[in-house]
Design a protein around this motif. Structure first.
Motif, mmCIF file in Angstrom:
data_model
loop_
_atom_site.group_PDB
_atom_site.id
_atom_site.type_symbol
_atom_site.label_atom_id
_atom_site.label_comp_id
_atom_site.label_asym_id
_atom_site.label_seq_id
_atom_site.Cartn_x
_atom_site.Cartn_y
_atom_site.Cartn_z
ATOM 1 N N ARG A 52 0.501 -1.035 0.244
ATOM 2 C CA ARG A 52 0.353 -0.166 -0.257
ATOM 3 C C ARG A 52 0.929 1.196 0.012
ATOM 4 N NH1 ARG A 52 -4.492 -1.356 4.585
ATOM 5 N NH2 ARG A 52 -6.149 -2.532 3.027
ATOM 6 N N SER A 53 1.796 1.446 1.003
ATOM 7 C CA SER A 53 2.834 2.509 0.939
ATOM 8 C C SER A 53 2.958 2.900 -0.338
ATOM 9 C CB SER A 53 3.811 2.250 1.826
ATOM 10 O OG SER A 53 4.974 1.285 1.465
ATOM 11 N N VAL A 54 4.140 1.737 -1.026
ATOM 12 C CA VAL A 54 4.957 2.014 -2.219
ATOM 13 C C VAL A 54 4.369 1.833 -3.350
ATOM 14 C CG1 VAL A 54 5.646 -0.111 -3.118
ATOM 15 C CG2 VAL A 54 7.029 1.657 -2.548
ATOM 16 N N SER A 55 2.962 0.943 -3.741
ATOM 17 C CA SER A 55 2.148 1.711 -5.060
ATOM 18 C C SER A 55 2.231 3.089 -5.708
ATOM 19 C CB SER A 55 0.913 0.366 -4.644
ATOM 20 O OG SER A 55 0.237 0.263 -6.206
ATOM 21 N N GLU A 56 2.377 3.290 -6.682
ATOM 22 C CA GLU A 56 1.187 3.962 -7.675
ATOM 23 C C GLU A 56 0.159 4.341 -8.156
ATOM 24 O OE1 GLU A 56 4.084 4.192 -11.509
ATOM 25 O OE2 GLU A 56 2.474 3.266 -12.204
#
Length: 218
Positions: A52-56
């Motif tokens: 969740r934190s890294v997905s664009e």
């Protein structure tokens, strides 16, 4: 697209700096190379949070509310406040450049869902083993499974604010060989999660780089 997450694309390792600044623009029609990475680890180590934190894009999640059906089946020790769990996989995406995208898959951590891992490993370029130092024993299965598949991986220690352990102590506890990268991270933080993926890219790049040919003496 000529390559998909299911076939893992060309299998070529991305340049390490390619992940440093992913674009938030929609996927261009020119993107034809899909690279696949899997995040594995025990129950409640932060795999869903990292995706969740890294997905664009808004990630696909298969989290469900934990019920009494899991009592005596799942081990919540150390994560007693956890109320949801992944039952299939998490999915996110990062654009590397106009032609390549990185697909992220977060694997379920409970033993009853481990049968899904082999499917997720198909076509995978490399993996991140996310560990919680409060539950290091949960990491053994992930490491053993990746080694049996011959899949390159790195290990990332997620910061839960608990007792501090040095990376050297974690490496010794997990009996990791020196060539396997071990990094600290905070899966809630985008920059920290990107640093983990960049560390994996560096590792894959070093493994794929041709070895220098030593010329025999005349």
């Amino acid at each position: 697209m000529h390559s998909t997450a299911s076939d893992g694309g060309s299998g070529a390792a991305p340049a390490p700096d390619a992940l440093a600044a992913p674009s938030h623009a929609p996927l261009r029609a020119t993107a034809d190379n899909g690279l696949k990475i899997v995040i594995v680890g025990g129950f409640g180590v932060g795999k869903t949070t990292m995706v969740r934190s890294v997905s664009e894009i808004r990630p696909l999640s298969t989290e469900e509310t934990m019920t009494r059906a899991g009592v005596g089946v799942d081990d919540p020790s150390g994560v007693e406040t956890k109320s949801t769990t992944t039952v299939a996989f998490d999915f996110g995406r990062i654009s590397i450049n106009d032609n390549s995208v990185l697909y992220l898959f977060g694997a379920p951590g409970q033993e009853r869902f481990w049968f899904l891992w082999d499917r997720l490993f198909t076509g995978t370029l490399g993996a991140v083993v996310l560990v919680d130092t409060r539950r290091l024993d949960d990491s053994w299965y992930a490491i053993d499974r990746l080694e049996s598949h011959g899949m390159p991986f790195i290990v990332a220690c997620n910061d839960f604010g608990g007792p501090q352990h040095t990376l050297e102590q974690v490496r010794e506890a997990l009996d990791l060989s020196p060539e396997i990268p071990l990094v600290a991270c905070d899966a809630r933080d985008r920059q920290s999660s990107k640093s983990v993926l960049i560390a994996l890219a560096h590792h894959l790049y070093s493994l794929s780089a041709p070895h220098e040919t030593v010329k025999a003496a005349p």
